[in-house]
Design an enzyme around this catalytic site. Structure first.
Site, short mmCIF file in Angstrom:
data_model
loop_
_atom_site.label_atom_id
_atom_site.label_comp_id
_atom_site.label_asym_id
_atom_site.label_seq_id
_atom_site.Cartn_x
_atom_site.Cartn_y
_atom_site.Cartn_z
CB SER A 21 -3.64 -5.38 4.26
OG SER A 21 -3.88 -5.30 5.63
CG HIS A 68 0.77 -6.35 7.68
ND1 HIS A 68 -0.45 -7.40 7.53
CD2 HIS A 68 0.11 -5.10 7.15
CE1 HIS A 68 -1.34 -7.13 6.96
NE2 HIS A 68 -1.09 -5.70 6.62
CG ASP A 118 0.97 -9.97 9.60
OD1 ASP A 118 1.00 -8.99 10.15
OD2 ASP A 118 0.81 -9.91 8.17
#
Length: 366
Positions: free
Chosen positions: A232, A334, A302
């Protein structure tokens, strides 16, 4: 006939990860992520829970309710679909990496123990200081207990919206696997918002590289074979650091240190501009033809970083550098790097093989 609401709510939670969703507002996407994360990445445990819960509902007569019966069938189909998508991960990785990708067989015992327990062959040296910012400038080093010499290095930076997170929480299956196979792996804290901005985050990545240049050989690391990885926000800062080797703006006090790396691995990464849309804060703002190779792995479900944005970034970066591998994982949300799951075990295979090829190429180029 009463409706078994508790059973139906449980079925809804199990079914949600299989449902494709449009681009969501940030808060709603975050809620969806937290609801779906464990259910999506632990398929064997979810299937066992579904069977046990449905058996209990049947024994109590709840499935006599037609709404509950139909919901059970639909939820079962969603659970099976989510599990099947996870098992399709090797196909997506082979499509991206071609013949260079060879998946390995994962033991059932490992999949039934999804939490990242460090193998006995790997030791962790915790809380080594790499800078002056206290606990935010600490790193953990993982290596095989045989203490290999001149080992390649993988450095990982956690995600958390640049506001939360710590070094021993994410991608540990990746760190453990590579360390067990002779790599030196490092996971580092870094300064967080609101006390730090993107320049500070990138500087922290380069401080870790500088630390490896100076101290890595003491721990068996080869400082000329470094791969940066991140989850991320960690992918974002790793990319910016890799694209700005030797830039004195990000190396205050250590301007002369070589901060070149062999490759970048981005897992469920964010690739846009930093908060406030600051110019120069996106990897594309810094892209150039001499950039190291990138492996970008992202899930098509995601809800925090929409897959369309990542597809576009990968294509745009490839147009500049020509050295981008983009793997899109079916059904992945995610944070797929948190557990030992069939999906992430396959991704770890890909990362190891990509990183091994990248450091070998770096040596040839040198």
């Amino acid at each position: 006939m009463s409706v078994p609401w508790g059973y139906l709510i449980g079925l809804a939670v199990l079914a949600l990860p299989a449902v494709p969703v449009p681009r969501l507002p940030e808060r709603l996407g975050t809620v969806w992520y937290f609801v779906c994360l464990a259910v999506n990445e632990l398929p064997l445990l979810v299937i066992a829970f579904f069977i046990a819960d449905t058996a209990l509902a049947a024994s109590q007569g709840d499935l006599a309710n037609p709404v509950a019966a139909v919901a059970a069938v639909l939820a079962g189909a969603c659970v099976a679909l989510a599990a099947w998508r996870g098992l399709r991960t090797p196909h997506a990785l082979r499509k991206a990496l071609g013949a260079a990708y060879t998946p390995r067989r994962t033991s059932l015992a490992r999949l039934l123990s999804p939490f990242a327990i460090r193998p006995r062959t790997v030791e962790r040296i915790a809380d080594l200081a790499y800078g002056p910012a206290g606990k935010r400038h600490l790193l953990d080093l993982y290596r095989h207990r045989s203490h290999p010499a001149d080992a390649p290095v993988l450095v990982h930076f956690h995600g958390g919206h640049y506001e939360t997170g710590r070094k021993n929480t994410q991608s540990r299956p990746l760190l453990h696997r590579l360390a067990a196979n002779g790599w030196i792996c490092i996971s580092a804290n870094y300064r967080l918002r609101p006390d730090a901005g993107y320049e500070d985050h990138v500087t922290d990545v380069k401080r870790v590289i500088s630390w490896i240049r100076e101290h890595g050989p003491e721990w068996g690391a080869d400082p000329d074979r470094i791969v940066l990885s991140g989850s991320s926000a960690g992918a974002h800062m790793s990319a910016l650091a890799a694209l700005t080797p030797g830039d004195p703006a990000f190396q205050p006090g250590f301007e002369g240190v070589d901060t070149t790396v062999a490759a970048v691995v981005g897992l469920n990464g964010y690739w846009g501009r930093y908060f406030g849309n600051e110019p120069g804060s996106a990897p594309l703002d810094r892209a150039h033809a001499g950039a190291p190779p990138f492996l970008i792995v992202h899930g098509d479900h995601d809800t925090l970083v929409h897959v369309a944005d990542v597809r576009r970034f990968a294509a745009d970066l490839r147009a500049v550098t020509g050295r981008v591998v983009y793997a899109e994982l079916p059904g992945a949300h995610h944070g797929f790097d948190l557990f030992h799951s069939p999906r992430f075990e396959a991704v770890v295979d890909a990362v190891e093989q990509f990183a091994t090829a990248a450091v070998a190429e770096a040596v040839r180029r040198a």
